[in-house]
Scaffold this motif. Structure first.
Motif, PDB file in Angstrom:
ATOM      1  N   GLU A   1     -34.557 -18.591  17.462  1.00  0.00           N
ATOM      2  CA  GLU A   1     -33.563 -18.567  16.525  1.00  0.00           C
ATOM      3  C   GLU A   1     -34.181 -18.196  15.301  1.00  0.00           C
ATOM      4  O   GLU A   1     -35.331 -18.301  14.823  1.00  0.00           O
TER       5      GLU A   1
ATOM      6  N   ASP B   1     -26.694 -12.741   6.433  1.00  0.00           N
ATOM      7  CA  ASP B   1     -26.372 -14.376   7.232  1.00  0.00           C
ATOM      8  C   ASP B   1     -25.641 -14.028   8.560  1.00  0.00           C
ATOM      9  O   ASP B   1     -26.135 -14.406   9.673  1.00  0.00           O
TER      10      ASP B   1
ATOM     11  N   ARG C   1     -27.875 -11.915  10.842  1.00  0.00           N
ATOM     12  CA  ARG C   1     -28.818 -13.020  11.632  1.00  0.00           C
ATOM     13  C   ARG C   1     -28.285 -13.855  12.536  1.00  0.00           C
ATOM     14  O   ARG C   1     -28.833 -14.039  13.656  1.00  0.00           O
ATOM     15  N   ALA C   2     -27.156 -14.451  12.199  1.00  0.00           N
ATOM     16  CA  ALA C   2     -26.481 -15.500  13.112  1.00  0.00           C
ATOM     17  C   ALA C   2     -25.979 -14.711  14.316  1.00  0.00           C
ATOM     18  O   ALA C   2     -26.210 -15.259  15.433  1.00  0.00           O
TER      19      ALA C   2
ATOM     20  N   THR D   1     -28.653 -14.315  16.889  1.00  0.00           N
ATOM     21  CA  THR D   1     -29.194 -15.535  17.821  1.00  0.00           C
ATOM     22  C   THR D   1     -28.246 -15.944  19.028  1.00  0.00           C
ATOM     23  O   THR D   1     -28.372 -16.741  19.731  1.00  0.00           O
TER      24      THR D   1
ATOM     25  N   LEU E   1     -21.264 -18.773  16.529  1.00  0.00           N
ATOM     26  CA  LEU E   1     -21.343 -18.051  15.244  1.00  0.00           C
ATOM     27  C   LEU E   1     -20.989 -19.074  14.085  1.00  0.00           C
ATOM     28  O   LEU E   1     -21.602 -19.149  13.115  1.00  0.00           O
TER      29      LEU E   1
ATOM     30  N   ARG F   1     -23.248 -21.599  13.536  1.00  0.00           N
ATOM     31  CA  ARG F   1     -24.828 -21.474  12.963  1.00  0.00           C
ATOM     32  C   ARG F   1     -24.769 -20.958  11.610  1.00  0.00           C
ATOM     33  O   ARG F   1     -25.434 -20.807  10.839  1.00  0.00           O
ATOM     34  N   LEU F   2     -23.504 -20.337  11.344  1.00  0.00           N
ATOM     35  CA  LEU F   2     -23.213 -19.938   9.701  1.00  0.00           C
ATOM     36  C   LEU F   2     -22.976 -21.206   8.947  1.00  0.00           C
ATOM     37  O   LEU F   2     -23.359 -21.365   7.921  1.00  0.00           O
TER      38      LEU F   2
ATOM     39  N   ASP G   1     -24.907 -23.943   9.550  1.00  0.00           N
ATOM     40  CA  ASP G   1     -25.926 -24.484   9.504  1.00  0.00           C
ATOM     41  C   ASP G   1     -26.621 -23.904   8.220  1.00  0.00           C
ATOM     42  O   ASP G   1     -27.726 -24.180   7.567  1.00  0.00           O
ATOM     43  N   MET G   2     -26.465 -22.545   8.152  1.00  0.00           N
ATOM     44  CA  MET G   2     -27.081 -21.708   7.002  1.00  0.00           C
ATOM     45  C   MET G   2     -26.571 -22.061   5.413  1.00  0.00           C
ATOM     46  O   MET G   2     -27.272 -21.609   4.560  1.00  0.00           O
TER      47      MET G   2
END
Length: 194
Positions: free
Chosen positions: A122, A135, A138-139, A142, A186, A189-190, A192-193
């Motif tokens: 991750e 971002d 990167r997401a 993963t 996605l 994960r976005l 979470d960022m």
């Protein structure tokens, strides 16, 4: 070869479009200079797709790019202008990347591409001020390879589910399910960022 950061796509002019068929014919006849011009013109955009398909792994994307352009060099004499050269090169590149992804999944311990994802770490976003595009990339990197491939081909490249299913050797319903899965992952994960 290419920088780690996504290369900027060169602007295409009317002169580029006009002389491309002549370049293709010259390259097909063995003119390395003409082929180099075609490579320089098309490789950044093809690389961008391959980079995403390979989860941001530059070495894998470069290998797929090299394989695609080697195949193009061999097949160029048979190019019939039924599609644009860009479309043809894109297909060669995507096929090379998907073959690499399938090759990784062909090991004895893996039944599907998604099982290979265990080795992909991750990627945490350390710079909270990083741009949204960074971002997102990167997401995207993963995501499990199969889900990422469907998302890139469908949402970024505009492929139909039937085309994706044929290329990834899956049912159309599986392509749709993988797209839904990729979008959900996605979004999570976005989220979470932030």
């Amino acid at each position: 070869m290419l920088d780690t950061i996504m290369p900027a796509l060169p602007a295409t002019t009317d002169a580029d479009a006009v002389d491309e068929p002549a370049l293709v014919r010259a390259a097909a006849a063995g003119d390395m200079g003409a082929y180099e011009q075609l490579y320089r013109r098309h490789s950044p955009r093809v690389f961008a797709v391959l980079w995403r398909l390979c989860g941001g792994q530059q070495a894998r994307a470069e290998d797929a790019l090299q394989e695609a352009f080697l195949q193009a060099w061999k097949a160029l004499p048979g190019f019939r202008f039924e599609s644009s050269l860009s479309t043809w090169l894109h297909r060669l590149g995507v096929n090379a990347a998907l073959m690499e992804l399938r090759g990784r999944a062909a090991g004895p311990d893996h039944d599907s591409l998604d099982e290979v994802d265990g080795g992909l770490q991750e990627l945490a976003v350390h710079d909270r001020c990083a741009g949204t595009e960074r971002d997102l990339e990167r997401a995207l990197a993963t995501l499990p390879p199969r889900a990422r491939a469907v998302l890139v081909l469908h949402d970024i490249e505009g492929w139909k589910h039937q085309e994706i299913a044929e290329q990834l050797q899956m049912a159309v319903g599986s392509s749709k399910a993988q797209l839904h899965r990729a979008r959900s992952l996605l979004r999570a994960r976005l989220g979470d960022m932030t």
